[in-house]
Design a protein around this motif. Structure first.
Motif, mmCIF file in Angstrom:
data_model
loop_
_atom_site.group_PDB
_atom_site.id
_atom_site.type_symbol
_atom_site.label_atom_id
_atom_site.label_comp_id
_atom_site.label_asym_id
_atom_site.label_seq_id
_atom_site.Cartn_x
_atom_site.Cartn_y
_atom_site.Cartn_z
ATOM 1 N N PHE A 199 0.859 -1.187 0.000
ATOM 2 C CA PHE A 199 0.000 0.000 0.000
ATOM 3 C C PHE A 199 0.895 1.237 0.000
ATOM 4 C CE2 PHE A 199 -2.512 3.359 1.983
ATOM 5 C CZ PHE A 199 -3.776 3.201 1.408
ATOM 6 N N ILE A 200 0.755 2.086 -1.018
ATOM 7 C CA ILE A 200 1.510 3.342 -1.094
ATOM 8 C C ILE A 200 0.729 4.395 -0.327
ATOM 9 C CG2 ILE A 200 2.577 5.045 -2.628
ATOM 10 C CD1 ILE A 200 3.703 2.183 -2.902
ATOM 11 N N TYR A 201 1.324 4.897 0.751
ATOM 12 C CA TYR A 201 0.593 5.679 1.755
ATOM 13 C C TYR A 201 0.881 7.180 1.633
ATOM 14 C CZ TYR A 201 -1.788 6.057 6.335
ATOM 15 O OH TYR A 201 -2.667 6.331 7.345
ATOM 16 N N ASN A 215 2.525 -2.590 -10.064
ATOM 17 C CA ASN A 215 2.315 -3.931 -9.507
ATOM 18 C C ASN A 215 1.969 -3.923 -8.021
ATOM 19 O OD1 ASN A 215 3.058 -5.924 -11.772
ATOM 20 N ND2 ASN A 215 4.742 -4.465 -11.817
ATOM 21 N N VAL A 216 1.590 -2.767 -7.468
ATOM 22 C CA VAL A 216 1.188 -2.715 -6.062
ATOM 23 C C VAL A 216 -0.331 -2.809 -5.963
ATOM 24 C CG1 VAL A 216 3.226 -1.350 -5.460
ATOM 25 C CG2 VAL A 216 1.054 -0.178 -5.961
ATOM 26 N N GLU A 217 -0.828 -3.009 -4.729
ATOM 27 C CA GLU A 217 -2.268 -3.190 -4.539
ATOM 28 C C GLU A 217 -3.034 -1.864 -4.597
ATOM 29 O OE1 GLU A 217 -1.159 -6.925 -4.491
ATOM 30 O OE2 GLU A 217 -0.102 -5.367 -3.371
ATOM 31 N N GLN A 218 -2.469 -0.811 -3.985
ATOM 32 C CA GLN A 218 -3.189 0.462 -3.962
ATOM 33 C C GLN A 218 -2.198 1.609 -3.824
ATOM 34 O OE1 GLN A 218 -6.558 0.441 -1.364
ATOM 35 N NE2 GLN A 218 -7.249 2.488 -1.939
ATOM 36 N N ILE A 219 -2.499 2.724 -4.511
ATOM 37 C CA ILE A 219 -1.655 3.913 -4.468
ATOM 38 C C ILE A 219 -2.475 5.084 -3.952
ATOM 39 C CG2 ILE A 219 -0.254 5.545 -5.787
ATOM 40 C CD1 ILE A 219 0.143 3.334 -7.893
#
Length: 368
Positions: A108-110, A132-136
């Motif tokens: 998760f990019i926070y 390729n991450v779940e959420q930005i």
């Protein structure tokens, strides 16, 4: 649930430590039993300060073990994915993300502030990694636009800086000189910046005028000895007396001190955020687009950029004087804006935990 958090932590930068403090506090509000491991430059200090687990951010074996035992990685907040401060910054943070993904952990990019990203390799690494991450989640439109420009297909959501979610009403400071002030005072946050423009002299000249108007001037170093030196340099350019608050004070004490002041003149982003969560008006001096973006968000003035010569001490004084003479109106307007951002900032940890919980439900082999 066990979450690993990666960022610029353990370096004594109050802004980044405030981000970490905010993320930890807000995660615990949503999930009181959560286990948190921080990748830190000073693991023992991080453990003592935040009552969390911490491992050395430079030791790949410790990082790998922490990720392997976790339910996912939070990358952020702050300005991690940028190549302004060095060519190794982006490879490091994208490397941590790729390691998490290699271990089949959600990321998760926070609330990150993206950029500047100038190098060809930097752009490729960010594009390859973030797709390729779940959420930005990002903290401003400029960051969102930059990701689109470099080819990020993954949708991103704009959320406030996590520090905006803090409730400053219970914070206090024990700095004795401020308790003895008989006059109103102004807080100042300065930082070093490589430029041949005399921005420090401009600030010093303005501060002299404010002292002559009856205000005390208090420098608040936001990044330890670095900002303390720049504060001292600026103070020495003044003809009037000023104060420098302790560089090693806690972030809560710095927030409280800025909150007691009538106004902040600030360069560091998180000095502006500390001012905003206290509903204290500020005048910003920019060195980076993130300063302009946050000032615009709060409808507070930016007098100019440290690398430009299109502003002077009189313009800074005029902006400051105008804010001081309209302080109550400015406070009321700032309160209206910031309260909305405060509520929104407290929603981000729910987004993060929902992403991790969803992934954990798909993994029956989770060790949590």
């Amino acid at each position: 649930m066990h979450i690993v958090v990666s960022g610029y932590y353990g370096f004594g930068n109050v802004g980044d430590e405030a981000i970490l403090f905010s993320i930890i506090e807000q995660l615990r509000m949503v999930e009181p039993t959560i286990k948190i491991t921080i990748l830190s430059n000073n693991p023992e200090e991080t453990k003592r300060t935040y009552q969390v687990n911490a491992v050395n951010r430079r030791k790949i074996t410790e990082i790998s073990q922490a990720l392997r035992e976790s339910d996912g990685l939070i990358s952020g907040g702050g300005s991690l994915l940028q190549d302004k401060t060095g060519m190794l910054t982006i490879p490091y943070y994208t490397g941590i993300i790729k390691l998490a993904k290699w271990l089949q952990k959600p990321v998760f990019i926070y609330a990150q502030g993206m950029g500047p990203i100038n190098g060809i390799l930097s752009k490729w690494l960010v594009k390859y990694t973030l797709n390729n991450v779940e959420q930005i989640t990002v903290r401003d439109e400029a960051s969102q636009h930059l990701l689109t420009k470099i080819g990020i297909k993954h949708a991103s959501t704009i959320v406030p800086d996590p520090v905006l979610g803090l409730d400053s009403s219970s914070y206090d400071h024990q700095w004795e000189p401020a308790h003895r002030f008989t006059q109103k005072f102004i807080t100042v946050s300065v930082r070093d910046w490589p430029t041949n423009k005399p921005f420090t002299q401009k600030i010093a000249s303005t501060l002299d005028q404010l002292v002559q108007d009856g205000y005390a001037v208090v420098f608040v170093p936001m990044h330890g000895e670095k900002d303390e030196r720049k504060s001292q340099e600026t103070a020495e350019l003044m003809t009037e007396h000023s104060y420098i608050s302790p560089a090693n004070a806690s972030l809560q004490a710095k927030i409280a001190l800025i909150g007691e002041s009538n106004l902040l003149i600030g360069m560091r982003l998180h000095s502006l955020i500390f001012s905003a969560i206290n509903y204290t008006p500020f005048v910003a001096i920019s060195y980076d687009p993130k300063i302009d973006a946050f000032a615009s968000l709060c409808d507070q003035p930016v007098v100019g950029h440290v690398e430009e010569d299109n502003w002077d001490s009189q313009q800074l004084y005029h902006q400051t004087n105008h804010a001081l003479h309209n302080k109550e109106f400015k406070r009321m307007e700032l309160r209206k804006k910031v309260r909305t951002y405060q509520r929104e900032a407290r929603n981000t940890p729910e987004l993060a935990l929902a992403a991790f919980f969803g992934q954990r439900q798909k993994r029956p082999y989770s060790n949590v």
